[in-house]
Design an enzyme around this catalytic site. Structure first.
Site, mmCIF file in Angstrom:
data_model
loop_
_atom_site.group_PDB
_atom_site.id
_atom_site.type_symbol
_atom_site.label_atom_id
_atom_site.label_comp_id
_atom_site.label_asym_id
_atom_site.label_seq_id
_atom_site.Cartn_x
_atom_site.Cartn_y
_atom_site.Cartn_z
ATOM 1 N N LEU A 42 -7.406 8.542 -10.009
ATOM 2 C CA LEU A 42 -8.311 7.445 -9.611
ATOM 3 C C LEU A 42 -10.028 7.802 -9.652
ATOM 4 O O LEU A 42 -10.167 8.849 -8.760
ATOM 5 C CB LEU A 42 -7.835 6.689 -8.484
ATOM 6 C CG LEU A 42 -6.341 6.419 -8.310
ATOM 7 C CD1 LEU A 42 -6.119 5.739 -6.747
ATOM 8 C CD2 LEU A 42 -6.142 5.155 -9.259
ATOM 9 N N ASP A 43 -10.453 7.535 -10.878
ATOM 10 C CA ASP A 43 -11.829 8.195 -10.800
ATOM 11 C C ASP A 43 -12.802 7.369 -10.060
ATOM 12 O O ASP A 43 -12.912 6.210 -9.787
ATOM 13 C CB ASP A 43 -12.230 7.877 -12.119
ATOM 14 C CG ASP A 43 -13.716 8.317 -12.718
ATOM 15 O OD1 ASP A 43 -13.877 9.542 -12.539
ATOM 16 O OD2 ASP A 43 -14.568 7.225 -12.700
ATOM 17 N N ALA A 44 -13.585 8.447 -9.231
ATOM 18 C CA ALA A 44 -14.692 7.773 -8.301
ATOM 19 C C ALA A 44 -14.161 6.860 -7.235
ATOM 20 O O ALA A 44 -14.978 5.996 -7.183
ATOM 21 C CB ALA A 44 -15.924 7.345 -9.298
#
Length: 560
Positions: free
Chosen positions: A229-231
């Site tokens: 889960l990016d950023a």
């Protein structure tokens, strides 16, 4: 009374969206789950055999196959199952930020390959996909339909008043928060946390939330065992707050975990939050309900500082203070990645003078430094942009000594509690890509070089070359690590304070113990203590009251 998974999902949705809207979304979630018939993952959890390679789909390219096929062939021929997991960095169509401004979540870039190539890789390796769900490219269909006034997409994005006060909002980059756009109904401003090409998504929209959840399930169906889960910390926005790590964000991650575990048990969620340690580990939730793993962001800068200073005190004290994890949570450890070496995670651990020394060393070794706005008109270093080998390389030392130093750092990565992730350019012993920086004008390009497979394999065949030395010895250490149950991600970890020039820990699991000793200095170090066992590295028996470690020597002492 113990809650059912469905009750927990509904409670979290009601918390985030309110009673009426939350229950309506719950019905949509149930319908979505029923539309997917997925099997359980191969394993329900990780163990000491899980080691991940981090790579772009085109980090290694050739003329005979597309890049994803080339990657698979390279791994088959040179790595095999020594490394069993692969994180393919965003392989979707994109418009900027080397893949992190996604234009279409549901497609594979044509210049990389297609879904069949991804499925072929998934048949041999556990794959991690990126879920870049905080934002989407301004050239995406979603945003273009928003600009055209199509009703279904009008609440997909965060519209904002440019005259409002945004001073409390945490910013990851020194760029404007709002971007002016030409909408069918006139000029509007939308929230853009990272750049004007990366338009933030509005998770207050139930339609957007369901669309994203559907995409996550598609990723699992297409072979993802891990979802990064990016950023994720920036997901929920609210004025007069920092708009990072808000409770709504945590609850949404919890819903994602519950849904994924119901549809495909064994799917692992990893949250990417490049922030100070306590904020980072908040994504473990209660240890059972949120992220399965969090990125161990303090490890890269602390390990770098350790070898630059020849002193392991800060790294040892930090490791000693790590909180215990549950049997189904762990750290995702790494030293190098497609990004730089983040400095925010060592706030409160290293003082400003020490950080400034690292900044100057980075510049002196050909690196760049990225800065962030502090909200008061000042800036501070946010990230060191440099290849990790180059960051550790001393121009006055021999190739052999520089390789030993680099391998000692990688051995710390392989030894500490958690699952290790090794960046492709670390595995291949790459250096700074100055030409890449000049070509793109972006500092992060320094560690994102695309290599020709024939040239790389020719260098790997020369065992006395830098690449050959790093590659073969690192794979050898990984193979030996996998055979020790004491390196299970959940094994106990005790820090041993023997000498400040030595990073020393004892790992213990199910009756097996391994003592890790890594000399982080260019001096020989004599340890006056009782050591007995077999060094897993060399296979030699050790039984002594005083052990002398050569400069950058590493030992895995297995007690019998």
């Amino acid at each position: 009374m113990t809650q059912t998974t469905a009750q927990r999902i509904e409670d979290n949705l009601v918390f985030v969206y309110g009673e009426e809207k939350g229950r309506r979304i719950m019905k949509a979630v149930q319908d979505l789950k029923e539309s997917y018939q997925l099997s359980a993952q191969k394993k329900d959890w990780v163990d000491q055999e899980d080691v991940m390679l981090i790579t772009y789909g085109d980090s290694i390219v050739g003329d005979k196959q597309n890049p994803l096929q080339t990657l698979r062939s390279f791994l088959n021929e040179n790595v095999g199952q020594v490394i069993n997991s692969v994180h393919i960095l965003p392989f979707y169509p994109y418009t900027s930020d080397d893949g992190f401004s996604v234009q279409d979540y549901e497609k594979v870039r044509e210049d990389l390959g297609d879904w069949e190539d991804v499925h072929d890789l998934a048949g041999q390796y556990d794959l991690m996909f990126d879920a870049v769900i905080n934002h989407i490219s301004r050239k995406s269909d979603w945003f273009q339909k928003y600009l055209e006034g199509e009703e279904a997409y009008q609440n997909y994005f965060v519209e904002a008043d440019p005259d409002a006060d945004y001073s409390s909002i945490v910013r990851p980059r020194a760029l404007p928060l709002l971007t002016k756009v030409d909408h069918k109904d006139g000029e509007k401003h939308v929230w853009t946390t990272f750049s004007d090409d990366q338009i933030d998504l509005n998770f207050e929209s139930e339609e957007l939330f369901i669309a994203i959840l559907d995409i996550l399930l598609q990723y699992v169906k297409n072979g993802a065992r891990y979802l990064r889960l990016d950023a994720i910390g920036f997901l929920w926005k609210r004025l007069n707050t920092t708009s990072i790590h808000l409770e709504e964000t945590h609850r949404i991650v919890q819903v994602m975990r519950d849904v994924l575990e119901e549809v495909s048990p064994g799917t692992i969620i990893i949250t990417e939050t490049n922030v100070p340690h306590k904020e980072n580990i908040s994504y473990f939730g209660n240890g059972y309900n949120e992220a399965h793993m969090v990125y161990q962001f303090p490890l890269p800068p602390l390990t770098l500082h350790t070898f630059l200073s020849g002193n392991a005190r800060h790294l040892s004290e930090w490791a000693d203070a790590l909180e215990p994890t549950t049997e189904h949570t762990s750290f995702f450890n790494f030293l190098a990645s497609h990004d730089g070496i983040g400095l925010r995670p060592v706030e409160g651990i290293l003082d400003e003078a020490t950080i400034e020394e690292m900044v100057e060393t980075t510049k002196g070794r050909g690196g760049r430094v990225s800065y962030k706005n502090n909200g008061d008109g000042t800036k501070s270093p946010y990230e060191l942009n440099i290849n990790y080998y180059s960051a550790l390389e001393n121009a006055d030392d021999s190739v052999e000594k520089n390789v030993e130093r680099f391998l000692a750092a990688q051995t710390i990565l392989l030894s500490v509690k958690g699952v290790p992730g090794i960046y492709v350019h670390s595995l291949l012993g790459s250096l700074n890509d100055q030409a890449g920086v000049e070509e793109t004008g972006r500092a992060r390009s320094i560690n994102r070089e695309s290599l020709q497979v024939e040239e790389v394999e020719a260098e790997l065949d020369k065992e006395d070359s830098r690449r050959g030395r790093v590659f073969h010895e690192l794979l050898s250490r990984i193979e030996k690590r996998k055979q020790q149950t004491a390196f299970h991600p959940n094994a106990e970890q005790e820090v041993l304070f023997l000498d400040e020039r030595v990073f020393a820990i004892k790992r213990s699991y199910q009756g097996e113990q391994v003592t890790v000793l890594v000399n982080v200095s260019d001096q020989s170090v004599a340890l006056s203590d009782s050591f007995s066992g077999v060094d897993v590295m060399s296979g030699q028996r050790v039984d002594t009251e005083e052990l002398e470690l050569d400069p950058y020597q590493a030992i895995w002492l297995k007690e019998e």
